[in-house]
Design a protein around this motif. Structure first.
Motif, PDB file in Angstrom:
ATOM      1  N   GLU A 156       0.810  -1.213   0.000  1.00 58.72           N
ATOM      2  CA  GLU A 156       0.000   0.000   0.000  1.00 58.72           C
ATOM      3  C   GLU A 156       0.846   1.267   0.000  1.00 58.72           C
ATOM      4  OE1 GLU A 156      -0.469  -2.517   2.040  1.00 58.72           O
ATOM      5  OE2 GLU A 156      -2.574  -3.079   1.998  1.00 58.72           O
TER       6      GLU A 156
ATOM      7  N   ILE B 246       0.600   4.036  -2.778  1.00 57.85           N
ATOM      8  CA  ILE B 246       0.063   5.347  -2.408  1.00 57.85           C
ATOM      9  C   ILE B 246       1.084   6.438  -2.719  1.00 57.85           C
ATOM     10  CG2 ILE B 246      -0.660   6.774  -0.442  1.00 57.85           C
ATOM     11  CD1 ILE B 246      -1.916   4.151   0.723  1.00 57.85           C
TER      12      ILE B 246
ATOM     13  N   GLY C 253       0.843   7.557  -6.048  1.00 61.45           N
ATOM     14  CA  GLY C 253      -0.406   8.226  -6.395  1.00 61.45           C
ATOM     15  C   GLY C 253      -1.550   7.287  -6.737  1.00 61.45           C
ATOM     16  N   ASN C 254      -1.431   6.013  -6.382  1.00 58.86           N
ATOM     17  CA  ASN C 254      -2.471   5.033  -6.681  1.00 58.86           C
ATOM     18  C   ASN C 254      -3.662   5.253  -5.740  1.00 58.86           C
ATOM     19  OD1 ASN C 254      -4.031   2.540  -6.553  1.00 58.86           O
ATOM     20  ND2 ASN C 254      -2.393   1.629  -7.790  1.00 58.86           N
ATOM     21  N   ARG C 255      -4.750   5.787  -6.311  1.00 57.43           N
ATOM     22  CA  ARG C 255      -5.936   6.110  -5.509  1.00 57.43           C
ATOM     23  C   ARG C 255      -6.639   4.867  -4.998  1.00 57.43           C
ATOM     24  NH1 ARG C 255      -8.426   9.913  -9.917  1.00 57.43           N
ATOM     25  NH2 ARG C 255      -7.665   8.117 -11.029  1.00 57.43           N
ATOM     26  N   ALA C 256      -6.612   3.785  -5.752  1.00 60.57           N
ATOM     27  CA  ALA C 256      -7.265   2.546  -5.318  1.00 60.57           C
ATOM     28  C   ALA C 256      -6.601   2.018  -4.043  1.00 60.57           C
ATOM     29  CB  ALA C 256      -7.215   1.496  -6.426  1.00 60.57           C
TER      30      ALA C 256
ATOM     31  N   GLY D 168      -4.995   3.808  -1.854  1.00 59.43           N
ATOM     32  CA  GLY D 168      -5.356   4.744  -0.793  1.00 59.43           C
ATOM     33  C   GLY D 168      -6.753   4.477  -0.261  1.00 59.43           C
ATOM     34  N   LEU D 169      -7.688   4.190  -1.168  1.00 58.92           N
ATOM     35  CA  LEU D 169      -9.052   3.855  -0.744  1.00 58.92           C
ATOM     36  C   LEU D 169      -9.073   2.584   0.090  1.00 58.92           C
ATOM     37  CD1 LEU D 169     -11.194   4.587  -3.920  1.00 58.92           C
ATOM     38  CD2 LEU D 169     -11.484   5.604  -1.655  1.00 58.92           C
TER      39      LEU D 169
ATOM     40  N   GLU E 273      -4.953   0.428 -10.445  1.00 60.41           N
ATOM     41  CA  GLU E 273      -5.758   1.538  -9.925  1.00 60.41           C
ATOM     42  C   GLU E 273      -7.245   1.391 -10.270  1.00 60.41           C
ATOM     43  OE1 GLU E 273      -5.405   6.327  -9.250  1.00 60.41           O
ATOM     44  OE2 GLU E 273      -3.969   5.370 -10.572  1.00 60.41           O
TER      45      GLU E 273
ATOM     46  N   ILE F 115     -10.565   1.514  -9.248  1.00 58.36           N
ATOM     47  CA  ILE F 115     -11.314   2.120  -8.148  1.00 58.36           C
ATOM     48  C   ILE F 115     -12.527   1.271  -7.790  1.00 58.36           C
ATOM     49  CG2 ILE F 115     -12.605   4.172  -7.397  1.00 58.36           C
ATOM     50  CD1 ILE F 115      -9.584   4.652  -7.625  1.00 58.36           C
TER      51      ILE F 115
END
Length: 141
Positions: free
Chosen positions: A45, A49, A52-55, A57-58, A116, A118
């Motif tokens: 993770e 993160i 910049g991987n938003r998935a 981070g979520l 990524e 989402i």
């Protein structure tokens, strides 16, 4: 007025140590759960993160919330430190088991998060939060 201030001071002096003990115990359980969580996931993770991987981070944010919800329920319903430790550990284990089952059922999860995706991240977050809420409800009796 002096009597009121004295009573307030006594209440604070007698209750604050318990509040701090219970809060920091639960905080340690949250950190432990998050660390174990990152060891179980099939991806890293923090590195994702940082890229910049938003998935990712979520997923990690959802994990923290899903761990915090039942831990908060233990704080709200338990007055004994040992109860908080015991039921807090149970809460963390249930959430980690939820993750393990999800990963077993969703074979391409690592690739999805690394790409990524989402939608995949939101699905795991939703499952984790649902189990966290049920877990908290069960602990609240």
């Amino acid at each position: 007025m002096t009597d009121i201030l004295s009573a307030l001071w006594q209440t604070l002096a007698s209750g604050l140590p318990f509040l701090l003990l219970h809060f920091f115990t639960t905080l340690v359980l949250l950190i432990l759960g998050a660390l174990l969580y990152t060891l179980i996931t099939p991806f890293r993770e923090r590195a994702l993160i940082a890229e910049g991987n938003r998935a990712a981070g979520l997923v990690l944010g959802g994990a923290l919330l899903s761990l915090a919800i039942p831990l908060a329920a233990t704080l709200a319903t338990s007055s004994l430190w040992l109860d908080i430790v015991l039921w807090g550990l149970v809460a963390v284990l249930i959430q980690l088991l939820t993750l393990a089952i999800f990963i077993l059922l969703f074979r391409g999860f690592r690739a999805a998060i690394e790409a990524e995706n989402i939608a995949a991240a939101l699905m795991l977050v939703s499952v984790q939060l649902a189990i966290g809420l049920l877990n908290a409800g069960a602990m609240s009796g």
